[in-house]
Design an enzyme around this catalytic site. Sequence first.
Site, PDB file in Angstrom:
ATOM      1  N   ASP A  45       0.872  -1.166   0.000  1.00 48.93           N
ATOM      2  CA  ASP A  45       0.000   0.000   0.000  1.00 48.93           C
ATOM      3  C   ASP A  45       0.915   1.223   0.000  1.00 48.93           C
ATOM      4  OD1 ASP A  45      -1.586   2.122   0.663  1.00 48.93           O
ATOM      5  OD2 ASP A  45      -2.622   1.131   2.314  1.00 48.93           O
ATOM      6  N   HIS A  77      -2.670  11.881 -10.158  1.00 49.49           N
ATOM      7  CA  HIS A  77      -3.977  12.401 -10.575  1.00 49.49           C
ATOM      8  C   HIS A  77      -5.146  11.597  -9.988  1.00 49.49           C
ATOM      9  CE1 HIS A  77      -5.181  10.042 -14.499  1.00 49.49           C
ATOM     10  NE2 HIS A  77      -4.773   9.225 -13.575  1.00 49.49           N
TER      11      HIS A  77
HETATM   12  C1  LIG Z   1      -4.416   4.926 -12.729  1.00 47.77           C
HETATM   13  S1  LIG Z   1      -3.638   3.419 -12.367  1.00 47.77           S
HETATM   14  C2  LIG Z   1      -2.011   3.717 -13.002  1.00 47.77           C
HETATM   15  C3  LIG Z   1      -1.280   2.450 -13.320  1.00 47.77           C
HETATM   16  C4  LIG Z   1       0.109   2.621 -13.942  1.00 47.77           C
HETATM   17  N1  LIG Z   1       1.002   3.423 -13.144  1.00 47.77           N
HETATM   18  C5  LIG Z   1      -0.017   3.201 -15.335  1.00 47.77           C
HETATM   19  O1  LIG Z   1       0.245   4.376 -15.520  1.00 47.77           O
HETATM   20  O2  LIG Z   1      -0.414   2.469 -16.249  1.00 47.77           O
HETATM   21  C6  LIG Z   1      -3.411   3.529 -10.640  1.00 47.77           C
HETATM   22  C7  LIG Z   1      -2.821   2.270 -10.015  1.00 47.77           C
HETATM   23  O3  LIG Z   1      -2.593   2.493  -8.619  1.00 47.77           O
HETATM   24  C8  LIG Z   1      -2.856   1.276  -7.926  1.00 47.77           C
HETATM   25  N2  LIG Z   1      -3.137   1.604  -6.521  1.00 47.77           N
HETATM   26  C9  LIG Z   1      -4.239   2.238  -6.042  1.00 47.77           C
HETATM   27  N3  LIG Z   1      -4.143   2.377  -4.708  1.00 47.77           N
HETATM   28  C10 LIG Z   1      -2.950   1.831  -4.336  1.00 47.77           C
HETATM   29  C11 LIG Z   1      -2.279   1.694  -3.086  1.00 47.77           C
HETATM   30  N4  LIG Z   1      -2.818   2.163  -1.968  1.00 47.77           N
HETATM   31  N5  LIG Z   1      -1.075   1.083  -3.072  1.00 47.77           N
HETATM   32  C12 LIG Z   1      -0.527   0.600  -4.224  1.00 47.77           C
HETATM   33  N6  LIG Z   1      -1.110   0.724  -5.447  1.00 47.77           N
HETATM   34  C13 LIG Z   1      -2.306   1.327  -5.498  1.00 47.77           C
HETATM   35  C14 LIG Z   1      -4.047   0.723  -8.660  1.00 47.77           C
HETATM   36  O4  LIG Z   1      -4.221  -0.656  -8.441  1.00 47.77           O
HETATM   37  C15 LIG Z   1      -3.747   1.081 -10.116  1.00 47.77           C
HETATM   38  O5  LIG Z   1      -3.111   0.046 -10.795  1.00 47.77           O
END
Ligand SMILES: C[S@@+](CC[C@H](N)C(=O)[O-])C[C@H]1O[C@@H](n2cnc3c(N)ncnc32)[C@H](O)[C@@H]1O
Length: 344
Positions: A237, A255
Amino acid sequence: MTVDEHPSPEPDATLEAHGAVMQMVSGFWVSQIVRTAADFSLAEHLRDGPRTAEEIASRESADVSATFRLMRACVSVGLLAFEGEGFAGTPLLAVLHRDSPMSVKSFALAQTAPGHWLTWGRTSDAIRQGRSQSTEALGKSIFDYFAEHPQEGALFSAAMTDLSTPVILEAVKELDVTGAKTVVDVGGANGAFVLELLAAHPHLEGVVLELPHAVPGAEAEAKNRGLEDRLEGVAGDFFELVPEGDLYLLKYILHDWDDESCVRILRLCRQAMRPGARVTVVDMVIAEQDGGFAPLMDIAMLTMLSSRERTAAEFDSLFEQAGLRRVRTTELQAPYSMIEAVAV
Ligand SMILES: C[S@@+](CC[C@H](N)C(=O)[O-])C[C@H]1O[C@@H](n2cnc3c(N)ncnc32)[C@H](O)[C@@H]1O
């Protein structure tokens, strides 16, 4: 001014405007037609040449007449062309093929799946209340929803790769990795960014930090690309702990979050950074008076996540609060930028 006070009739209303706005309003029909074309694998079925609706219906166990009507509608939106008794794919259809290097198949399926579709249906409420509607639409945040619907979650990760590929290819060319050994893709989904970087620079090792449900997707993608020995998937996380590294990739992460949450993520990166490490943010940079694509994504971010696209000054403020300083901004294809920051 309320609607009742609005002067009427509106003198600028034209037939052209009527047609143009009608087209905007029926945009959701097109989204669903493209989705269905992807769902029925039209690009895959038509790769080797034209086929009739009967052939497609038989392969997809679908109603013949309805399949013909779908394919005819696909001609209307430019995905197919009439060819004899059947249909042929156009260059637009080619990017709905799952194996196209520029594939948008997963994106087409993910954007019209319930997580996004149901939440977008509440955009007016998002504007009235100034916050996300995912709780009202899905009963929870979109990422918690994905954890409970792993198939849709996996589709979203694949959709992120679709959305990201052109920007990643540009970013990898621009990014200077001198002195770096360990690259941490923070919230890296399937790891498309870090894996592209590993492929370009054989001395690098990568980490994808992701929510537990998304880690297998990153590991599978590493295996697909023959890079599994150099990539570690870490289930975690990013509000709790970020692994140690020399280069942090945060693509389309900031974002997703409000300012306070962004500062928290960036501070954890700052704390974990090895000496000389850098943070690389790839996101849209929006202008106050912006008439491009970024304001559309900005509404998606509000409706889905109570978050926003940011101006360059707003990014600087986040960095400053996290003990970081922007050292370089590289404009990628509009409206994306790559912003690099170091520890103060
Ligand atoms: C908008 S996506 C972007 C994915 C990647 N960085 C890309 O640009 O293709 C946001 C990512 O953040 C991850 N995410 C959301 N909350 C998170 C957390 N608390 N810890 C780790 N990852 C998290 C989601 O699972 C998702 O894959």
